[in-house]
Design a protein around this motif. Structure first.
Motif, PDB file in Angstrom:
ATOM      1  N   TRP A   1      19.882 101.671  83.140  1.00 36.61           N
ATOM      2  CA  TRP A   1      19.710 101.503  81.705  1.00 36.61           C
ATOM      3  C   TRP A   1      20.126 100.099  81.291  1.00 36.61           C
ATOM      4  O   TRP A   1      20.882  99.420  81.987  1.00 36.61           O
ATOM      5  CB  TRP A   1      20.518 102.544  80.921  1.00 36.61           C
ATOM      6  N   SER A   2      19.628  99.676  80.139  1.00 37.26           N
ATOM      7  CA  SER A   2      20.015  98.371  79.604  1.00 37.26           C
ATOM      8  C   SER A   2      19.870  98.388  78.091  1.00 37.26           C
ATOM      9  O   SER A   2      19.057  99.126  77.531  1.00 37.26           O
ATOM     10  CB  SER A   2      19.147  97.252  80.197  1.00 37.26           C
TER      11      SER A   2
ATOM     12  N   SER B   1      16.151 100.166  77.244  1.00 37.11           N
ATOM     13  CA  SER B   1      15.203 100.557  78.282  1.00 37.11           C
ATOM     14  C   SER B   1      15.921 101.297  79.394  1.00 37.11           C
ATOM     15  O   SER B   1      17.148 101.211  79.526  1.00 37.11           O
ATOM     16  CB  SER B   1      14.480  99.332  78.866  1.00 37.11           C
ATOM     17  N   GLY B   2      15.167 102.049  80.190  1.00 39.67           N
ATOM     18  CA  GLY B   2      15.796 102.726  81.298  1.00 39.67           C
ATOM     19  C   GLY B   2      14.920 103.740  82.003  1.00 39.67           C
ATOM     20  O   GLY B   2      13.784 103.991  81.606  1.00 39.67           O
TER      21      GLY B   2
ATOM     22  N   GLY C   1      23.869  91.423  76.098  1.00 35.10           N
ATOM     23  CA  GLY C   1      23.364  92.653  76.681  1.00 35.10           C
ATOM     24  C   GLY C   1      24.372  93.381  77.541  1.00 35.10           C
ATOM     25  O   GLY C   1      25.372  92.809  78.011  1.00 35.10           O
ATOM     26  N   LEU C   2      24.101  94.666  77.740  1.00 35.69           N
ATOM     27  CA  LEU C   2      24.901  95.533  78.597  1.00 35.69           C
ATOM     28  C   LEU C   2      23.938  96.373  79.423  1.00 35.69           C
ATOM     29  O   LEU C   2      22.935  96.876  78.900  1.00 35.69           O
ATOM     30  CB  LEU C   2      25.788  96.437  77.736  1.00 35.69           C
ATOM     31  N   ARG C   3      24.200  96.501  80.721  1.00 32.66           N
ATOM     32  CA  ARG C   3      23.325  97.300  81.569  1.00 32.66           C
ATOM     33  C   ARG C   3      24.144  98.003  82.640  1.00 32.66           C
ATOM     34  O   ARG C   3      25.223  97.540  83.027  1.00 32.66           O
ATOM     35  CB  ARG C   3      22.235  96.436  82.203  1.00 32.66           C
ATOM     36  N   GLY C   4      23.605  99.123  83.089  1.00 33.85           N
ATOM     37  CA  GLY C   4      24.306  99.894  84.094  1.00 33.85           C
ATOM     38  C   GLY C   4      23.340 100.618  85.003  1.00 33.85           C
ATOM     39  O   GLY C   4      22.139 100.714  84.734  1.00 33.85           O
ATOM     40  N   ARG C   5      23.866 101.138  86.083  1.00 37.16           N
ATOM     41  CA  ARG C   5      23.058 101.901  87.024  1.00 37.16           C
ATOM     42  C   ARG C   5      23.952 102.938  87.691  1.00 37.16           C
ATOM     43  O   ARG C   5      25.159 102.762  87.829  1.00 37.16           O
ATOM     44  CB  ARG C   5      22.426 100.992  88.075  1.00 37.16           C
TER      45      ARG C   5
END
Length: 718
Positions: free
Chosen positions: A518-519, A557-558, A508-512
Motif C-alpha cells: 500500500w502507499s 493505491s495498493g 508519502g508513506l508506504r508499506g508491504r
C-alpha cells in the motif's frame, strides 16, 4: 490542504484499498532492457519503487498484454494514481494524458509530460509528444514517475512515462496474436525475441515487434488504422554494451470532432456535421533510430553515450470555414508538418561504497533539436470542401534544448538521499516565408531558461514501513504549436507567452506485508504564469499566461491477495484552482469583436477530475487451474470534469464496469492464451473526455458504449 469529503468516493477508495498499490514486482529487472545513458533514473533501481525517495510506479509488461487489446497505453495504466489517461475514441487526437494536473489543457497529443521508449525521447524539446508508438506487445515494463523527481528529465516534465522493451534471451521466443471486437476493431501482431551465438559465446540479443490495427470507430467519421514496427539489438562488449533501436509508425484517422451540450444530450454517438462536411482527417508517418553505448572505465567509473534521430510527417484537414480563413493573416485549415529531430546525451557516472551505503554520482549534457517545416493551406477549392487548396502559410519553426545536469544518490537499507539539478535551456525560432501583402513577416524568436533543483529522502521506519518526501522546481515551456499563433488566431510566434514555473512537494508513506502493498501520498504544486487557452475556435488554439495556480491532492493505491482472490485499487483526489483572476475568450470572434470573459480567482482548472477511483477484483479458481483461468471485474469512477475556465459546464461524473476472462495452456514449447473482455458492462452513456475551452462549444467526446472483444495468442520457445 483540502481533503475529499464525498462519502461515496471514500467508500469506493477504501474498497479499492483493502491492501493497496499498483502491480509491483520484487524481482530485479533486466538491466539490459534499458538504454540507461539516456535519462536520469528517478530511483536507485528502475523497478524498485519501494525504496525510491519519491513517487515511482511500475506496471509489468504482462499486465499491459494479458487480457488486453494491446492497442492503447491507457489499457494498462489505469491502476496508477495521480495519472489520468483517457482513450478519446478519436485516433486523430491521440490519448489524453495528465499527471497531477499537468497536461490537462492539451487539445491533442501529450503536453507537459515526458515520454520515453527504451530511453529514446518520444517527446520533442518543446514538450509535445505522442504515445502511439509505444510497443505494448514487447514491453518489459512501464515506469511512471510523478512529482518533483520528474523535473530531472528537463523542462516540461510534470511527470514521465518510460517504456522498456523486453531483451532477447535464451531460449528464443516467437508470438503471434490477434484480437477483434465491437465497432469493427481488429489487431494482428507478432513478436520475435532471442539471442545469436552460443551460451558460451553469446552474440546479439534481438527483439522485433510488428503490428497493425484498424477500427470503424464508435461514431461516423471516426475510422482509423495504424501500423507499427519496432526493433532492438543489443550486445555485451568486454567492458560495456551497445544497443540499437528502430521504430516505424504509419497511421490514418478520421476526426469526428467534439459535440456541443445539446448534441451530446440528444445523441452522444452522433458526429457534428462540420466533420463530414470538411472530411476532417489526419495521416501520420514517423521513422526513428537510436544508438546507445556505455563503457566501463575502471574503479566504478563509466561513460555512457546516446544519440537518436527521426522524421515525422503529418497531414491534417480541419473544419475551419472558408469565411474564417478569409483574413489575409489566416494560416488556412490544412496542416502540412514535416519534422526532423535529433538529440544526444553524454554522461559520466560513478558507483561505489561510501559511509556504509552505495553512492551513485553522475553528470552529463543532453541536447535535443526539432525542425518543423510547417505549411498551411485552405481546405477548399471553389465550392468543393475538404480538399487541398491555396497556400496560406510557409515557415520553419525550431526548438532546441541544451541541458547540463548533475545528480547524486546515496542509499543503504534504511535510508535513501538523492539530489540533483538540471539547467534547462529551450530556444524557439520561427522563420516566415509566406510574406504576401498585407500579410507581413511573422518571424520571431523566444528563449526560456530555468534552474531545476530536486531533493528527496526515504527512510525505513521498519522493514515493512517507509516514509519519503521530495521537493523540486519545474519549468514548463509552451509547445511550438501553442506558441504558433498570436492572440486572435493569426499566424506568428507568440513571443509574449512565458514559461510556467512551479514548486512542487510531496510527502508519502508506504508499506508491504505478506499479503499485499500500500502507499499514500500528499502533494502540493504552486505555479506562476500558468499556460492556459486564450481562445480555441475552429481547430485553432491560442494561449496566454494566467497568473498563479494551486494544485493539492492525495493519492492512495495498493493490492492485497489471499488464496484465489486478489484486490487492487487506486484513488486520486486533486483540488486544482486558479489563484489569480484573468481574461479569456469563451466564444468565436474573441477578442477582436467579442469582449473576453473574466475568470475569477478560485475557479477550478478545466480538464482535471477532482476524484478518480480504479478497483479490480481478480479470481483464480482452483477448478480453472487446468486451463489457467482468471476472472476479473474492474470499476473505474471519474468525477465531474469542468470543460472551461469559467466552469459554465462540466462532464458529469460516471462509473464504468469491465469484465474479463483469460486462459492459458502450456503444451511443451507451445503456449496458447485466450481472452474475452466486456467494456462498459452496463452500457453507460458518458463523456469520456473533454476538449478544454473550445470556442465553438463542442466540448464533449463520448466514451464507448458496451463493447465486446476477444483475443488469441500463440507462442513458442525454441
Amino acid at each position: 490542504m483540502a481533503v475529499p469529503t464525498s462519502r461515496p468516493a471514500w467508500a469506493m477508495a477504501l474498497a479499492a484499498l483493502a491492501g493497496t498499490a499498483q502491480a509491483q514486482t520484487a524481482t530485479e529487472p533486466n538491466r539490459d532492457a534499458a538504454l540507461s545513458p539516456v535519462v536520469i533514473s528517478g530511483s536507485r533501481s528502475p523497478a524498485d519503487r519501494f525504496t525510491a525517495p519519491g513517487s515511482v510506479d511500475v506496471v509489468d509488461g504482462s499486465e499491459l498484454r494479458d487480457g488486453q487489446l494491446q492497442i492503447n497505453l491507457s489499457e494498462g495504466l489505469r491502476r496508477v494514481p495521480g495519472l489520468v489517461i483517457r482513450n478519446r475514441e478519436n485516433y486523430a487526437q491521440d490519448l489524453q494524458v495528465s499527471m497531477r494536473g499537468y497536461g490537462a489543457r492539451s487539445t491533442f497529443g501529450v503536453r507537459g509530460i515526458r515520454l520515453f521508449v527504451d530511453g529514446i525521447p518520444a517527446s520533442a524539446p518543446d514538450g509535445s509528444g505522442q504515445a502511439a508508438n509505444f510497443p505494448l506487445g514487447s514491453a518489459d515494463r512501464v515506469e511512471v514517475v510523478r512529482g518533483p523527481l520528474a523535473n530531472l528529465y528537463g523542462a516540461s516534465s510534470g511527470g514521465a512515462i518510460l517504456l522498456y522493451t523486453q531483451d532477447g534471451a535464451r531460449p528464443a521466443e516467437w508470438r503471434l496474436g490477434a484480437a477483434a471486437g465491437s465497432d469493427g476493431l481488429w489487431r494482428l501482431s507478432t513478436q520475435a525475441m532471442g539471442q545469436t551465438g552460443t551460451p558460451q559465446a553469446p552474440g546479439w540479443s534481438y527483439t522485433l515487434d510488428v503490428g497493425t490495427f484498424a477500427t470503424d470507430g464508435i461514431r461516423p467519421q471516426s475510422a482509423a488504422h495504424r501500423s507499427t514496427a519496432n526493433a532492438r539489438l543489443s550486445r555485451a562488449l568486454d567492458d560495456g554494451r551497445v544497443t540499437l533501436v528502430f521504430n516505424r509508425q504509419t497511421g490514418f484517422a478520421q476526426d469526428p470532432l467534439g459535440l456541443s451540450r445539446a448534441q451530446f444530450d440528444a445523441d452522444p454517438y452522433q458526429t457534428t456535421p462540420e466533420a463530414t462536411l470538411y472530411n476532417t482527417r489526419k495521416s501520420v508517418s514517423q521513422t526513428q533510430v537510436g544508438l546507445a553505448w556505455d563503457h566501463a572505465l575502471g574503479q566504478g567509473h563509466r561513460l555512457e553515450l546516446m544519440g537518436y534521430a527521426g522524421q515525422r510527417q503529418v497531414w491534417q484537414f480541419q473544419a475551419i470555414s472558408a469565411g474564417v480563413q478569409a483574413p489575409p493573416r489566416s494560416s488556412g485549415a490544412v496542416i502540412d508538418l514535416n519534422r526532423a529531430y535529433w538529440g544526444w546525451n553524454a554522461r559520466w557516472r560513478w558507483l561505489g561504497d561510501w559511509q556504509g551505503g552505495r553512492l551513485d554520482l553522475s553528470a552529463g549534457l543532453a541536447a535535443d533539436r526539432q525542425t518543423d517545416e510547417r505549411r498551411g493551406y485552405e481546405n477548399f477549392v471553389g465550392s468543393t470542401l475538404g480538399v487541398l487548396g491555396a497556400l496560406r502559410r510557409d515557415e520553419t519553426n525550431r526548438a532546441t534544448s541544451l541541458d547540463p545536469y548533475v545528480r547524486a544518490e546515496w542509499a543503504r537499507q534504511d535510508w535513501t538521499l538523492t539530489g540533483g539539478v538540471r539547467w534547462a535551456r529551450v530556444d524557439f525560432t520561427s522563420t516566415d516565408r509566406y510574406i504576401v501583402p498585407p500579410n507581413g513577416d511573422d518571424s520571431g524568436a523566444r528563449s526560456y531558461r530555468g534552474t531545476l533543483p530536486v531533493v528527496g529522502v526515504r527512510q525505513a521506519i521498519t522493514p515493512q514501513l517507509q516514509w519519503f518526501a521530495s521537493l523540486g522546481r519545474g519549468l514548463e515551456t509552451p509547445t511550438l504549436n501553442e506558441a504558433a499563433y498570436r492572440p486572435g488566431g493569426v499566424a506568428g510566434l507568440n513571443t509574449a507567452l512565458n514559461a510556467a514555473r512551479s514548486t512542487s512537494a510531496e510527502l508519502g508513506l508506504r508499506g508491504r506485508g505478506r499479503d499485499g502493498l500500500w502507499s499514500a501520498t500528499l502533494f502540493d504544486i504552486r505555479t506562476r504564469d500558468e499556460i492556459v487557452v486564450q481562445n480555441n475556435t475552429g481547430g485553432r488554439s491560442t494561449f496566454q499566461n494566467a497568473g498563479r495556480t494551486l494544485r493539492q491532492g492525495l493519492e492512495l493505491s495498493g493490492e492485497v491477495s489471499r488464496g484465489e482472490w486478489a484486490l487492487s485499487g487506486a484513488y486520486t483526489y486533486i483540488r486544482a484552482r486558479y489563484r489569480d483572476p484573468f481574461l479569456t475568450c469563451t466564444t468565436s470572434r474573441c477578442p477582436d469583436t467579442v469582449a473576453p470573459t473574466l475568470i475569477d480567482a478560485g475557479r477550478s482548472m478545466p480538464g482535471i477530475p477532482q476524484q478518480q477511483v480504479w478497483a479490480q477484483l481478480a479470481w483464480t479458481p482452483a477448478w480453472a487451474a487446468p486451463v489457467g483461468g482468471v476472472f476479473t471485474l474492474d470499476a473505474r469512477h471519474t468525477g465531474r470534469v469542468f470543460v472551461n475556465d469559467s466552469n459554465s459546464d462540466a462532464a458529469a461524473g460516471h462509473t464504468v464496469l469491465g469484465l474479463g476472462l483469460r486462459f492459458e495452456q502450456v503444451r511443451g514449447d507451445w503456449t496458447w492464451r485466450e481472452f474475452l473482455r466486456v467494456e462498459n458492462l452496463t452500457d453507460r452513456r458518458y463523456a469520456g473526455s473533454v476538449i478544454v475551452n473550445d470556442g465553438n462549444g463542442r466540448f464533449f467526446e463520448p466514451g464507448a458504449g458496451r463493447a465486446v472483444f476477444v483475443g488469441l495468442e500463440l507462442s513458442r520457445r525454441f
